[in-house]
Design an enzyme around this catalytic site. Sequence first.
Site, PDB file in Angstrom:
ATOM      1  CG  HIS A  41      -3.147   1.229  -2.187  1.00 35.87           C
ATOM      2  ND1 HIS A  41      -1.809   1.144  -2.512  1.00 35.87           N
ATOM      3  CD2 HIS A  41      -3.800   0.421  -3.059  1.00 35.87           C
ATOM      4  CE1 HIS A  41      -1.659   0.305  -3.515  1.00 35.87           C
ATOM      5  NE2 HIS A  41      -2.847  -0.141  -3.885  1.00 35.87           N
TER       6      HIS A  41
ATOM      7  CG  LEU B  87      -1.823  -1.242   1.360  1.00 29.18           C
ATOM      8  CD1 LEU B  87      -2.719  -1.100   2.583  1.00 29.18           C
ATOM      9  CD2 LEU B  87      -2.644  -1.496   0.108  1.00 29.18           C
TER      10      LEU B  87
ATOM     11  CB  SER C 282       2.433  -1.636  -6.053  1.00 25.07           C
ATOM     12  OG  SER C 282       1.376  -1.283  -5.182  1.00 25.07           O
ATOM     13  NE  ARG C 283       2.998  -4.672 -12.284  1.00 23.35           N
ATOM     14  CZ  ARG C 283       1.717  -4.997 -12.184  1.00 23.35           C
ATOM     15  NH1 ARG C 283       0.819  -4.034 -12.076  1.00 23.35           N
ATOM     16  NH2 ARG C 283       1.328  -6.256 -12.210  1.00 23.35           N
TER      17      ARG C 283
END
Length: 295
Positions: A37, A33, A185-186
């Site tokens: 998020h 997260l 997240s990537r």
Amino acid sequence: MKIAKTIEEVRECIKEWRNEGLSIGLVPTMGYLHEGHQSLVKRACENDIVVVSIFVNPMQFGPQEDLSSYPRDLASDIRLCEENGVDLIFNPQSGEMYESDFCSYVDMSVLTEELCGLSRPEHFRGVCTVVSKLFNIVTPDRAYFGEKDAQQLAIIKRMVRDLNFNVEVIGCPIIREKDGLAKSSRNKYLNEEERKAALVLSESIQLGKKILEEGERDSAVLVKAMKDYIEAEPLVRIDYLKIVDSVSMHQVEKLESPVLVAMAVFVGKTRLIDNFIFSISENRSDSFYTSENRS
């Protein structure tokens, strides 16, 4: 805050909260997260109860994609949830969500045939299936999704309409780094040089918005200008850059209604997405999809 590993545990909590007449908001995630998020969780706090699911869904990854290496940090995820008022984390294992003989899927045509659905043909079947399961398990009043995944958001809204789920789907603005890169997240996969190269995504969006606001309505002209800008960066390879109707996801040649300008690019080996909506009638970029420099 409770952490549930099983569907039964979640349903016990939901039953108790429903008996108390409490409203429930769901934020479906694959974990790791970040501030994006966090913004969904904060919006979900308009409900009495906030549930966050953390599940790296194997069904939405292709055979050559990054399922095994997808970033995970449950301890950090738990801290973020605790700090932002989450009442329940649902963190199942794959075997809890999918029996060994699982064979029931939620599929969709039309909206999945362009953009990410074209380059990742089984992806949205996995998304629709797992989101349907989460809706059935959690039975939320509202569910929250980021607008960075614009096609996913449109697909989930259509699925809810078509299958009569009793849930309100709410899209929340893209959260960006101070330099404009959309939170993902990537982004963790990017080295220092790739991180700098990745700025061509948000920079090309600003270029596209400027061209449209100056009156251009030919999709081919806009796509060429944005592609030329991106392709000047040697570390970046375009997966797709297209202009589609923001509801049907069909490609358009002339801009006559609200359109989604969406892209997916590889920066090194990392695939990133970004987008913006342009509202023709008002001759402006819709900030609902292009919230810049939020952190």
